[in-house]
Scaffold this motif. Structure first.
Motif, PDB file in Angstrom:
ATOM      1  N   ARG A   1     -24.963  -6.126  16.820  1.00 43.68           N
ATOM      2  CA  ARG A   1     -24.736  -7.566  16.755  1.00 43.68           C
ATOM      3  C   ARG A   1     -25.000  -8.223  18.102  1.00 43.68           C
ATOM      4  O   ARG A   1     -25.634  -9.270  18.179  1.00 43.68           O
ATOM      5  CB  ARG A   1     -23.280  -7.859  16.348  1.00 43.68           C
TER       6      ARG A   1
ATOM      7  N   LEU B   1     -19.669  -3.461   7.477  1.00 40.82           N
ATOM      8  CA  LEU B   1     -18.990  -4.623   8.067  1.00 40.82           C
ATOM      9  C   LEU B   1     -19.491  -5.882   7.405  1.00 40.82           C
ATOM     10  O   LEU B   1     -20.624  -6.287   7.580  1.00 40.82           O
ATOM     11  CB  LEU B   1     -19.076  -4.730   9.585  1.00 40.82           C
ATOM     12  N   SER B   2     -18.626  -6.473   6.608  1.00 40.30           N
ATOM     13  CA  SER B   2     -19.004  -7.639   5.814  1.00 40.30           C
ATOM     14  C   SER B   2     -18.815  -8.916   6.625  1.00 40.30           C
ATOM     15  O   SER B   2     -18.038  -8.960   7.548  1.00 40.30           O
ATOM     16  CB  SER B   2     -18.149  -7.706   4.561  1.00 40.30           C
ATOM     17  N   VAL B   3     -19.551  -9.933   6.259  1.00 39.63           N
ATOM     18  CA  VAL B   3     -19.387 -11.232   6.911  1.00 39.63           C
ATOM     19  C   VAL B   3     -18.320 -12.024   6.178  1.00 39.63           C
ATOM     20  O   VAL B   3     -18.477 -12.347   5.013  1.00 39.63           O
ATOM     21  CB  VAL B   3     -20.693 -12.065   6.889  1.00 39.63           C
TER      22      VAL B   3
ATOM     23  N   SER C   1     -25.636 -16.958   9.245  1.00 41.71           N
ATOM     24  CA  SER C   1     -25.302 -15.825   8.375  1.00 41.71           C
ATOM     25  C   SER C   1     -24.271 -14.888   8.992  1.00 41.71           C
ATOM     26  O   SER C   1     -23.709 -14.040   8.299  1.00 41.71           O
ATOM     27  CB  SER C   1     -26.562 -15.053   7.995  1.00 41.71           C
ATOM     28  N   ASN C   2     -24.023 -15.045  10.292  1.00 47.01           N
ATOM     29  CA  ASN C   2     -23.004 -14.216  10.924  1.00 47.01           C
ATOM     30  C   ASN C   2     -21.585 -14.609  10.535  1.00 47.01           C
ATOM     31  O   ASN C   2     -20.664 -13.822  10.688  1.00 47.01           O
ATOM     32  CB  ASN C   2     -23.128 -14.268  12.445  1.00 47.01           C
TER      33      ASN C   2
ATOM     34  N   VAL D   1     -11.362  -4.260   6.048  1.00 48.78           N
ATOM     35  CA  VAL D   1     -11.313  -2.891   5.514  1.00 48.78           C
ATOM     36  C   VAL D   1     -11.191  -1.868   6.633  1.00 48.78           C
ATOM     37  O   VAL D   1     -10.461  -0.878   6.505  1.00 48.78           O
ATOM     38  CB  VAL D   1     -12.555  -2.578   4.656  1.00 48.78           C
TER      39      VAL D   1
ATOM     40  N   ILE E   1     -17.835   2.252   6.048  1.00 45.10           N
ATOM     41  CA  ILE E   1     -17.436   0.855   5.891  1.00 45.10           C
ATOM     42  C   ILE E   1     -18.607  -0.054   6.227  1.00 45.10           C
ATOM     43  O   ILE E   1     -19.162   0.044   7.318  1.00 45.10           O
ATOM     44  CB  ILE E   1     -16.279   0.512   6.864  1.00 45.10           C
TER      45      ILE E   1
ATOM     46  N   GLU F   1     -19.354   4.082  13.949  1.00 45.06           N
ATOM     47  CA  GLU F   1     -20.125   3.085  13.204  1.00 45.06           C
ATOM     48  C   GLU F   1     -19.698   1.669  13.582  1.00 45.06           C
ATOM     49  O   GLU F   1     -20.522   0.762  13.646  1.00 45.06           O
ATOM     50  CB  GLU F   1     -19.966   3.316  11.700  1.00 45.06           C
TER      51      GLU F   1
ATOM     52  N   LYS G   1      -8.233   0.915   6.831  1.00 45.13           N
ATOM     53  CA  LYS G   1      -8.473   2.357   6.926  1.00 45.13           C
ATOM     54  C   LYS G   1      -7.861   2.952   8.183  1.00 45.13           C
ATOM     55  O   LYS G   1      -7.391   4.086   8.187  1.00 45.13           O
ATOM     56  CB  LYS G   1      -9.974   2.652   6.853  1.00 45.13           C
TER      57      LYS G   1
ATOM     58  N   HIS H   1     -15.787   6.391  11.651  1.00 45.24           N
ATOM     59  CA  HIS H   1     -15.597   4.944  11.492  1.00 45.24           C
ATOM     60  C   HIS H   1     -15.710   4.236  12.835  1.00 45.24           C
ATOM     61  O   HIS H   1     -16.335   3.184  12.937  1.00 45.24           O
ATOM     62  CB  HIS H   1     -14.231   4.652  10.868  1.00 45.24           C
TER      63      HIS H   1
ATOM     64  N   MET I   1     -16.122  -4.812   1.519  1.00 41.77           N
ATOM     65  CA  MET I   1     -14.951  -5.309   0.770  1.00 41.77           C
ATOM     66  C   MET I   1     -15.206  -5.242  -0.742  1.00 41.77           C
ATOM     67  O   MET I   1     -14.296  -5.373  -1.543  1.00 41.77           O
ATOM     68  CB  MET I   1     -14.677  -6.761   1.158  1.00 41.77           C
TER      69      MET I   1
END
Lengths: 186, 186
Positions: B124, A88-90, B33-34, B94, A86, B116, B98, B113, A1
């Motif tokens: 995860r 993958l953000s938290v 943190s997740n 995001v 991309i 990934e 996309k 995408h 992001m």
DNA sequence: GCCTGCATGTAAACGGTTACATGATTCG
DNA sequence: CGAATCATGTAACCGTTTACATGCAGGC
């Protein structure tokens, strides 16, 4: 992001059809507001930036709204960004934070959070269903349709899974809380 | 997410046990943190604020780290916040943006995408499984265990559902793209 | 005539990340 | 001895939201 994705969101929306800042806002609201939002305070300055960089140009309009469309350079830039990987953000999840700390709260509070969580996702599922019907008829021949349905189904899959999770999770929590009846707090 | 939830995250973590700013950061990394993150640039000033407001106090420490713990007022405030209703906010996605604009990109980019995306969620799930094992042994007798497992399972449910979605979505997209072979872009 | 919706924009405040500066301790 | 990690903090910057200011157009 991180890397100024707002600009690309605008660029992408303008690629659908020329729009004014106001229309962009409305369009977002009606289409991607489930996973994307932009405020006016963001849209207008960003639009000006995009024009200054030659990624977007203003097109003449009969009405008092100022219409914008991507330039060739803008379309190239959009494609480039779309192809970018991309990360993958938290994203912060207040619900999970409160669940993580739920031992410090009363069981009533947790139960209420679960109820509201479920209600929220059920509501979303209802909205998704309506959107699905509308999309299929309104965009029957659009090349975007398949992608938009896929994006919609993402939300459906997510909400369904979380609803199921909520059911089992709350049952499990009820079980352990009856086991350690008595002591609360740490 | 609006009303300064960072402060409450810190307050909540300090309620688990007295910690230094540095320890808070490490603890977050290893546990939540997740779905939650705080940077040092956020932690230290916030800690100072909390002390100034009397929600947290510093406790003497033998080492050179400055330990903090919630005051009675702080605990009350934490409980109050935990009981507050949660507005489910829209976090920007995001990947979905996309996907929504994928018609403007090449099919190769979209395929990448998806690959990934799947790889990320599979990764995860592996991490969650490891965490689950560790949690159960390390917190065997903790009153927090049930909640922490529930929070973990949220992530598991989500990733599983999204993996499934990705499979069917990509298949559907492949079908429609072979149907409208030829024309790309708008 | 008034309210709602259309329409554009700016300024301030906020929450957060990144980068920087500094130094102690521990371990190989 | 040198590297990694522990440890605290500040300053600058960034993206975003909120509030504010302004005014036109269309329909009741």
């Amino acid at each position: 992001m991180k890397p100024r994705s707002s600009r690309f969101a605008l660029l992408g929306l303008l690629a659908l059809r020329p729009m004014s800042g106001y229309e962009i806002r409305k369009t977002i609201e009606r289409s991607i507001s489930n996973f994307w939002n932009e405020s006016f305070g963001q849209i207008y300055p960003t639009l000006a930036d995009l024009v200054a960089e030659g990624l977007v140009r203003e097109v003449p309009s009969k009405s008092r709204s100022r219409l914008f469309e991507p330039t060739e350079k803008g379309k190239k830039e959009l494609e480039r960004w779309l192809a970018e990987p991309i990360e993958l953000s938290v994203s912060r999840n207040v619900f999970l934070l409160k669940l993580f700390l739920a031992r410090f709260a009363g069981p009533e509070a947790t139960r209420r959070h679960f109820d509201e969580f479920r209600a929220g996702h059920r509501e979303r599922l209802r909205e998704y269903a309506a959107t699905r019907v509308w999309l299929k008829s309104a965009l029957r021949s659009s090349a975007h349709l398949a992608y938009w349905l896929a994006a919609l189904d993402y939300g459906v899959a997510e909400s369904k899974a979380l609803l199921e999770w909520a059911g089992t999770a709350e049952r499990d929590l009820a079980l352990t809380s009856t086991k350690n009846e008595g002591a609360r707090r740490k």
